[in-house]
Design a protein around this motif. Sequence first.
Motif, PDB file in Angstrom:
ATOM      1  N   SER A 139       4.186 -16.814   4.658  1.00  0.00           N
ATOM      2  CA  SER A 139       5.612 -17.134   4.654  1.00  0.00           C
ATOM      3  C   SER A 139       5.782 -18.606   4.933  1.00  0.00           C
ATOM      4  O   SER A 139       5.102 -19.158   5.802  1.00  0.00           O
ATOM      5  CB  SER A 139       6.338 -16.369   5.759  1.00  0.00           C
ATOM      6  OG  SER A 139       6.513 -15.053   5.384  1.00  0.00           O
ATOM      7  N   GLU A 141       0.185  -5.234   7.529  1.00  0.00           N
ATOM      8  CA  GLU A 141       1.317  -6.141   7.339  1.00  0.00           C
ATOM      9  C   GLU A 141       2.291  -6.060   8.502  1.00  0.00           C
ATOM     10  O   GLU A 141       2.763  -7.070   9.017  1.00  0.00           O
ATOM     11  CB  GLU A 141       2.067  -5.825   6.033  1.00  0.00           C
ATOM     12  CG  GLU A 141       1.439  -6.401   4.778  1.00  0.00           C
ATOM     13  CD  GLU A 141       1.231  -7.899   4.864  1.00  0.00           C
ATOM     14  OE1 GLU A 141       0.082  -8.299   5.148  1.00  0.00           O
ATOM     15  OE2 GLU A 141       2.189  -8.663   4.668  1.00  0.00           O
ATOM     16  N   LYS A 176      11.134  -8.909   8.847  1.00  0.00           N
ATOM     17  CA  LYS A 176      11.822  -9.782   9.810  1.00  0.00           C
ATOM     18  C   LYS A 176      13.061  -9.100  10.378  1.00  0.00           C
ATOM     19  O   LYS A 176      13.906  -8.615   9.637  1.00  0.00           O
ATOM     20  CB  LYS A 176      12.225 -11.098   9.138  1.00  0.00           C
ATOM     21  CG  LYS A 176      11.080 -12.085   9.051  1.00  0.00           C
ATOM     22  CD  LYS A 176      11.552 -13.490   8.734  1.00  0.00           C
ATOM     23  CE  LYS A 176      12.069 -14.234   9.926  1.00  0.00           C
ATOM     24  NZ  LYS A 176      11.039 -14.702  10.842  1.00  0.00           N
ATOM     25  N   LYS A 230       8.319 -15.525   0.950  1.00  0.00           N
ATOM     26  CA  LYS A 230       7.125 -14.739   1.281  1.00  0.00           C
ATOM     27  C   LYS A 230       6.328 -14.505   0.016  1.00  0.00           C
ATOM     28  O   LYS A 230       6.840 -13.951  -0.970  1.00  0.00           O
ATOM     29  CB  LYS A 230       7.472 -13.406   1.947  1.00  0.00           C
ATOM     30  CG  LYS A 230       6.181 -12.675   2.366  1.00  0.00           C
ATOM     31  CD  LYS A 230       6.357 -11.415   3.173  1.00  0.00           C
ATOM     32  CE  LYS A 230       4.954 -10.903   3.544  1.00  0.00           C
ATOM     33  NZ  LYS A 230       4.937  -9.574   4.130  1.00  0.00           N
ATOM     34  N   GLU A 262       3.286  -8.972  11.220  1.00  0.00           N
ATOM     35  CA  GLU A 262       4.610  -9.591  11.174  1.00  0.00           C
ATOM     36  C   GLU A 262       5.511  -9.216  12.348  1.00  0.00           C
ATOM     37  O   GLU A 262       6.510  -9.885  12.580  1.00  0.00           O
ATOM     38  CB  GLU A 262       5.316  -9.231   9.862  1.00  0.00           C
ATOM     39  CG  GLU A 262       4.544  -9.733   8.653  1.00  0.00           C
ATOM     40  CD  GLU A 262       5.430 -10.393   7.604  1.00  0.00           C
ATOM     41  OE1 GLU A 262       6.589  -9.985   7.476  1.00  0.00           O
ATOM     42  OE2 GLU A 262       4.936 -11.307   6.929  1.00  0.00           O
TER      43      GLU A 262
END
Lengths: 418, 304
Positions: A341, B25, B176, A336, B29
């Motif tokens: 990414s 962000e 993640k 990242k 994500e």
Amino acid sequence: MSEPTSDLLRFATVGSVDDGKSTLIGRLLVDTRQLFDDQLEAVATASAKRGVGDLDLSFVTDGLRAEREQGITIDVAYRYAATPTRKFVIADCPGHVQYTRNMATGASTAEVALVVLDANEGLKEQTRRHLCIAALLGVRVVIVAANKMDLTQWDESVYTKVVDQVNDVAQRLGFTDTTVIPVSALKGDNVVERSYVATWYQGPTVLEALESAPAGSWASSASGARLPIQWVLRQNGGGRTYAGMVNGGEFTVGQQVTLMPQGITTTLKAINGPRGALDVALPGLSVDFDLADDTDAGRGDLLATAPLPTATREFEATICWFSDKPVMAGTRLRLKHTTRSTPVMVRSIAGQLDVGNLTVADVTELKMNDIGLVNLMTAEPIVVDDYRDNRVTGSFILIDEVTNATVAAGMIGHANFI
Amino acid sequence: MTTSTHPQIDHLDLLESHAMFIIREVVAECERPVLLFSGGKDSAVLLHIAVKAFAPQKLPFPVMHVDTGHNFPEVIAYRDERVATLALRLEVASVQQAIDEGRVPDPGPLGMRNRLQTNALLHGISKHKFDAAFGGARRDEDKARAKERVLSFRNAFGEWDPKNQRPELWQLYQGKVNNGENLRAFPLSDWTELDIWNYIRRENVPLPSIYFAHERPVLQRDNMWLAVGEFVHPEPGEVVERHLVRFRTVGDASCTGAVRSSADTLDAIIAEVSTTNLSERGATRADDRFSETAMEDRKREGYF
Ligand SMILES: Nc1nc2c(ncn2[C@@H]2O[C@H](COP(=O)(O)OP(=O)(O)O)[C@@H](O)[C@H]2O)c(=O)[nH]1
């Protein structure tokens, strides 16, 4: 990491375990009256419960149950302090080698490192390691508290020896500003209050050094302005704007900007800031940009002004490895970088840094807490600056694709001392 | 504003921009974020900034109220007004429902319910398959919070493992998670109580009225002033008095203390907060007083 202003200083405290870091931060907070009555009372109660003195100042920052039980700092504690001169964000980092990843977390956003060492024992391996990591992360200003001077009966020669050791290392690591202060965190000498015992010392106290330390030491960026695109906003009229946080320099309405990695040049038509339209977007500000031409820009792309960054798939980097599973040529991970990414492969391990004598040894793998040079290849191009020119576009993390753990901190290029 | 004179940005601008950055962000994500909205001042500021981060688009995620059932009516009125004005989607994770469905033991009509919030929160998160929950927590609030990352990883049971947090370097927030795991995201981590109030004044962020000084019947219990009402009744020996008070935090009505204060404007509140001797939680939250590590213990179980 916000770009600092001079009225705000972010500093990290580093040093080897048991040298007195937590006590020093506790002392700093207590003597500048940052603690509320009920917080002080809680520290006193906790101290009494564990049969330690009247007030164990390390309990101010060691907030986790395990930390208090084991008497060690495991993870970074963030603390906030304000004096009439400055606001401080303090990252109190753990000293134990096992928690190097947490120390790096705290130091990655710091402008100044406050190094605490036991003056009787001098510069230890672990303190050298922390100084080295701080230097790699771009810290240029170091304040060293030569602690536990009370145990030396304030012997000036002990202090002088520390100064010599520190200056030697500081010069090699390229620190621009180094101050060594003889202190007793326990008794409070030269932390906030000047010592009455160390009559031979005329320099600043720790607080004075922090209040006058140059802020923004690392924000002075040699790159152009950068806007990594986070999100595309749909405007009411049907147009699109590109949202992100500015770094590296300022953007001005009417200026030519380049969309990377596409390499398309266009004009910056308008800037929206958090409080409305702007003519100039300064580093640290979240904005969205309206561009003169239609582009296919999206998350992960970057808008830049000259000198332009490089779009690349292969590059050399310095990494600090955090996982107990070693990394070697052929290891596949996810990278990242800014808002992009991409899969990445380690092509080779170019060497491991010995943090004691700053030499690089040939190795085939890096183990947990090792610092090394690697050559990486990404699946998609990333748009980079050298870390020394820009701390945002020069940094990345590596992620294990299975566990999603963050396994490395990486910096594009390598420091001068390597 | 011309380009020759430099527009100034201050400490509050940087905090605000950093929070916008974090919110964007996480939304980029994660699949299904949610904002935890209690009606308190921190979540009011968080919501205000989240709306800015996506303007002129609508907020791209819902808000969730973890409702203990012991509410100040003023706070519920405020919540509903915000939801209507900003056209938000509101989910309610109800502690009462958790009790009714037997997921948690019934503490009785007046029993303390803060601890039960964890069950309602985790139930709400898994029911809606949220993978990220924004919270307004600040690191200056508590020593366990002071240790927590901006993006705090929670396992499939919602638990926080403080000894094994993800490294979080620079501004590279790593969100993640695998199926069933989730994140708590704290964009206001680096704000202090005073920053919050200065920002509220600067931006005119609307707040529930109980933050401002008003007269109401109160009684003293465990060294705190509790508002006498539906959920707090005087016990033998307790005396109901009328005082000018305000609240420094908004929580469960049965255990959130008021402070004696005549601060009825933002200027007066800021003056008061600047000189107080007691921390926000120490002054007003019975739930954090049980043990030295009350907050850490609740967080480990899945609390905010
Ligand atoms: N004599 C003396 N002891 C100190 C001083 N500073 C810290 N200590 C003691 O050194 C030990 C380790 O301190 P601590 O702050 O927990 O170290 P850390 O591991 O670096 O955070 C504790 O027993 C402290 O009381 C000092 O200035 N003088």
